[in-house]
Design an enzyme around this catalytic site. Sequence first.
Site, PDB file in Angstrom:
ATOM      1  N   GLY A  59       6.428  -0.915  -0.705  1.00 45.00           N
ATOM      2  CA  GLY A  59       5.234  -1.728  -0.963  1.00 45.00           C
ATOM      3  C   GLY A  59       4.744  -1.683  -2.395  1.00 45.00           C
ATOM      4  CB  ILE A  87      -2.723   0.508  -2.366  1.00 46.88           C
ATOM      5  CG1 ILE A  87      -3.928  -0.414  -2.615  1.00 46.88           C
ATOM      6  CG2 ILE A  87      -3.182   1.807  -1.709  1.00 46.88           C
ATOM      7  CD1 ILE A  87      -4.607  -0.927  -1.344  1.00 46.88           C
ATOM      8  CG  ASP A 105      12.724  -9.274   2.839  1.00 48.33           C
ATOM      9  OD1 ASP A 105      12.074  -9.001   3.870  1.00 48.33           O
ATOM     10  OD2 ASP A 105      12.647 -10.370   2.259  1.00 48.33           O
ATOM     11  CE1 TYR A 118      -6.955  -9.127   4.647  1.00 47.04           C
ATOM     12  CE2 TYR A 118      -7.232  -8.563   6.964  1.00 47.04           C
ATOM     13  CZ  TYR A 118      -6.682  -8.304   5.729  1.00 47.04           C
ATOM     14  OH  TYR A 118      -5.858  -7.217   5.565  1.00 47.04           O
ATOM     15  CE  LYS A 127      -3.239  -5.132   6.484  1.00 51.56           C
ATOM     16  NZ  LYS A 127      -2.029  -4.450   5.980  1.00 51.56           N
ATOM     17  CG  LEU A 161       0.939  -9.781  -6.216  1.00 51.23           C
ATOM     18  CD1 LEU A 161       0.635 -10.680  -7.404  1.00 51.23           C
ATOM     19  CD2 LEU A 161       2.387  -9.297  -6.266  1.00 51.23           C
TER      20      LEU A 161
END
Length: 258
Positions: free
Chosen positions: A13, A20, A64, A157, A164, A196
């Site tokens: 990630g 993060i 990926d 969102y 999530k 990003l």
Amino acid sequence: MPDLTGKHGLVVGVANKRSISWAIAQAAGAAGARLALTYQGERLEENVRDLSEALESPLVLPCDVTNDQQVAEVVAAIDRDFGGLDFLVHGAAFAPQAELSKPFVETSREGFRIALDVSAYSLVALTNAVAPLMERRGGGSVLTLTYLGSQRVFTNYNVMGVAKAALESSVRYLAADLGPKNIRVNAISAGAIKTLAASGISGFSSILQVYRDRAPLRRAVDQSEVADAALFLLSSQSRAVTGEIVMVDAGFHAIGGA
Ligand SMILES: NC(=O)c1ccc[n+]([C@@H]2O[C@H](COP(=O)([O-])OP(=O)(O)OC[C@H]3O[C@@H](n4cnc5c(N)ncnc54)[C@H](O)[C@@H]3O)[C@@H](O)[C@H]2O)c1
């Protein structure tokens, strides 16, 4: 500071210096861990290779997360080079831009599928792939990154909130499956941070302002604050913590209406 000396970790990630996952990689490296970093595709390879120069003998590999063969190749390379794995940081998430700027009710079937595949299923696939390497080490720690949009509505969102919610539920089911192998699975629910991924959400800066106005600490959080909490969850200091969603959001989640 938690000690990760002699530990090996996989961090998925990292896109750039604001990721993060990069803050977590830096903190884990500083705590003594040796790391494998992955990049999503050729477009991000140079960024990730350049950043990785700050780490001690990193492995840098393409992955990926929607590609089962690439996941298998990453795990095989880690097996060869590290001979096992102590922790996984999962910081991959994606939803097509069009789904993050229109009413949620108009979400397309394909947009829903992609968001859930990249942002939630990938945790299941990666965890299943690395579990044998962690078992060999007598256990391990899996950490993913989530957002309060799983439980509450944040403008635009949208399908990421649904992804999530699936991710957080996956944390609990994975924790139940893998606990007997001493593999712990947790998430950090971070407050809004300009990265990003965040820049893909229309009107993101107004979400940031809401944190400054209403969070108990009257501010947003930054990557290094998430990384500090991550070190706790990756290290043996959290050895009795699993199936948990840790809020690192300046207390924003605790606040109700006016
Ligand atoms: N920035 C925030 O406000 C915030 C808040 C809470 C949680 N999070 C979560 O933190 C995590 C990291 O996001 P970030 O904000 O650091 O942004 P980021 O854009 O730096 O990181 C997202 C990463 O996902 C990767 N990714 C997307 N599709 C992928 C694919 N198919 N295969 C492999 N990798 C893929 C990207 O390459 C990128 O490295 C995400 O899960 C995000 O939802 C972010």
